[in-house]
Design a protein around this motif. Sequence first.
Motif, short mmCIF file in Angstrom:
data_model
loop_
_atom_site.label_atom_id
_atom_site.label_comp_id
_atom_site.label_asym_id
_atom_site.label_seq_id
_atom_site.Cartn_x
_atom_site.Cartn_y
_atom_site.Cartn_z
N ASP A 62 29.40 -26.38 43.83
CA ASP A 62 30.81 -26.73 44.25
C ASP A 62 31.94 -25.68 43.37
OD1 ASP A 62 30.20 -28.81 45.65
OD2 ASP A 62 30.74 -30.33 44.09
N GLY A 63 32.54 -25.17 44.09
CA GLY A 63 33.48 -24.18 43.32
C GLY A 63 33.24 -22.71 43.17
N ASP A 64 32.00 -22.58 43.75
CA ASP A 64 31.57 -21.10 43.68
C ASP A 64 32.49 -20.39 44.82
OD1 ASP A 64 29.64 -21.51 41.98
OD2 ASP A 64 27.80 -21.01 43.35
N SER A 65 32.50 -18.93 44.51
CA SER A 65 33.40 -18.09 45.08
C SER A 65 32.52 -17.58 46.11
CB SER A 65 34.32 -17.24 44.37
OG SER A 65 33.45 -16.45 43.62
N TRP A 66 33.14 -16.79 47.52
CA TRP A 66 32.38 -16.21 48.43
C TRP A 66 33.35 -14.91 48.54
CZ3 TRP A 66 28.09 -17.37 51.18
CH2 TRP A 66 27.56 -18.57 51.04
N TYR A 108 33.69 -7.14 42.26
CA TYR A 108 33.88 -7.05 40.62
C TYR A 108 35.37 -7.84 40.56
CZ TYR A 108 34.80 -5.82 35.97
OH TYR A 108 35.35 -5.88 34.69
N GLU A 109 36.25 -7.12 41.08
CA GLU A 109 37.42 -7.74 40.90
C GLU A 109 37.89 -9.13 41.16
OE1 GLU A 109 39.95 -3.45 41.04
OE2 GLU A 109 40.07 -4.77 42.81
N GLU A 110 37.30 -9.61 42.43
CA GLU A 110 37.41 -10.92 43.04
C GLU A 110 36.38 -11.84 42.32
OE1 GLU A 110 39.89 -11.90 44.81
OE2 GLU A 110 40.70 -9.86 45.13
N HIS A 111 35.44 -11.39 41.53
CA HIS A 111 34.30 -12.41 41.12
C HIS A 111 33.62 -13.15 42.26
CE1 HIS A 111 32.35 -14.09 37.58
NE2 HIS A 111 32.59 -15.26 38.37
N CYS A 112 33.06 -12.36 43.36
CA CYS A 112 32.37 -12.93 44.25
C CYS A 112 30.86 -13.29 43.78
CB CYS A 112 32.39 -12.03 45.37
SG CYS A 112 33.85 -11.58 46.19
N CYS A 135 28.52 -10.59 38.46
CA CYS A 135 28.99 -12.13 39.09
C CYS A 135 28.17 -12.49 40.10
CB CYS A 135 30.58 -12.18 39.37
SG CYS A 135 30.95 -10.71 40.38
N VAL A 136 27.51 -11.57 40.95
CA VAL A 136 27.00 -12.05 42.17
C VAL A 136 25.69 -12.64 41.96
CG1 VAL A 136 25.96 -10.86 44.35
CG2 VAL A 136 27.86 -9.73 43.12
N ASP A 137 25.32 -13.76 42.57
CA ASP A 137 24.31 -14.64 42.54
C ASP A 137 23.41 -14.28 43.73
OD1 ASP A 137 25.14 -15.81 40.04
OD2 ASP A 137 26.37 -17.36 41.00
N SER A 138 23.98 -14.30 44.79
CA SER A 138 23.30 -14.32 46.13
C SER A 138 23.72 -13.24 47.24
CB SER A 138 22.82 -15.50 46.59
OG SER A 138 24.16 -15.98 47.48
N VAL A 139 22.88 -12.44 47.79
CA VAL A 139 23.48 -11.59 48.96
C VAL A 139 22.51 -11.83 50.10
CG1 VAL A 139 23.93 -9.38 50.09
CG2 VAL A 139 24.24 -9.88 47.15
N VAL A 140 23.08 -12.62 51.05
CA VAL A 140 22.17 -13.05 52.34
C VAL A 140 22.39 -11.95 53.17
CG1 VAL A 140 21.76 -14.61 54.09
CG2 VAL A 140 22.66 -15.43 51.81
N ILE A 141 21.14 -11.02 53.74
CA ILE A 141 21.11 -10.20 54.58
C ILE A 141 20.37 -10.65 56.00
CG2 ILE A 141 20.48 -7.88 55.37
CD1 ILE A 141 22.10 -7.98 52.73
N GLY A 142 21.44 -10.62 57.05
CA GLY A 142 21.17 -11.09 58.42
C GLY A 142 21.54 -10.19 59.47
N GLY A 143 21.18 -10.52 60.67
CA GLY A 143 21.79 -9.81 61.87
C GLY A 143 20.92 -8.42 62.14
N GLY A 144 19.90 -8.29 61.63
CA GLY A 144 18.98 -7.33 61.74
C GLY A 144 17.64 -7.15 60.98
N ARG A 145 16.91 -6.30 61.20
CA ARG A 145 15.68 -5.93 60.26
C ARG A 145 15.96 -5.15 58.99
NH1 ARG A 145 12.44 -1.42 60.39
NH2 ARG A 145 13.32 -1.11 62.29
N TRP A 159 21.27 -6.19 43.05
CA TRP A 159 21.79 -6.98 44.28
C TRP A 159 20.81 -7.94 44.43
CZ3 TRP A 159 26.50 -6.38 45.60
CH2 TRP A 159 27.40 -5.04 45.20
N PRO A 160 21.09 -9.26 44.38
CA PRO A 160 20.01 -10.36 44.54
C PRO A 160 19.89 -10.47 46.01
CG PRO A 160 22.05 -11.26 43.79
CD PRO A 160 22.21 -9.71 43.79
#
Length: 342
Positions: A62-66, A108-112, A135-145, A159-160
């Motif tokens: 709850d409250g995490d930023s995107w 970085y500036e937006e603390h995503c 600050c980055v906790d997850s990077v979901v990669i989709g839409g292709g191989r 990059w996680p």
Amino acid sequence: MHNTQVAVNESFGAWCVGQLALLGHVLFQTSGSSGKAKWVALSKSAMLASARAVNTHIGVKDGDSWGLALPIYHVGGFGVLVRSFLNGGRCAVFHRKWDPVAFSKFVYEEHCQHLSLVPTQLVDLVRARCVAPECVDSVVIGGGRLEDRIFEDAKALGWPVLRSYGMTEASSQIATGDNGDGYLRVLEGWSLRLSESGELEWKGKAGLSFYVVQDGSSTGWSIVDPKRSGWFRTQDRVLLRNGEVKVLGRSDHLVKILGELVDIQEIEELVEHHCRCACVIFAQEDQRRGVRLVPVLETDGVATLPPLAGLQRLEAPLYVQSFPRSGLGKIQREKLRAILNV
């Protein structure tokens, strides 16, 4: 936009207004094999079910930023907004033209803390040697191989990355996150099975309600439900095990050469790894072999193909400086085929 396209959009919009079945739905355009317009109708409840499952699966608090760097007229971008809404966090939107260095600074500036990107964007980040902000906790990669090499290079830059498998018809992700063996963990709420021909079928609350397709009727549009007893059949060949799925490729990438099945996608991956550039292979009818394989490489120069023989033998390659791509970076194969007349 051409006047004919404007007219089509206006008539489609007018038709939609009179359809009670479309109330409470969001429509996303997708490409049909016939070339006619086709829209995926996703209900509000389906989008919310998908967002809840994704947030839980990747550990969004709850409250995490995107951070949003995908167009919202695609389900991947729209889904980020819904996830952000559910977890009560802010969603920072990258409004600038895509640039990996500028995007890294923005994160970085937006603390995503959570991002959703397509493979093309991750490739750009890796090539620009952009180090992930802490600050980055997850990077979901989709839409292709996503190539293994890019995956590993991105991880080395901090990059996680989480590989994912999904589709517009499923409101986004079906499975996300792997342990390095190609199997992705299925999100809560999905039931998966194999069809009699070995293709994936799925069922879940986040699935589409129906398609809206362009047809030859008096209105020009019709509603079609592609599900059979609630199950949606994909064209993806997969392996299933204990709540995990491994995508092998698409059934429409299999062709018969001299009576034997050959996987075009597998050969494309071999060529891309060897030549270090994007590759598309087109199958052309051949009286003797059944099919000839014509490789097209995205490069400024001339590349040497890997030594493939037998059923995997390739014709002389064609070279294109830049492949036509969608807004999410997907190669538009049929447009490329039309350009090259192959």
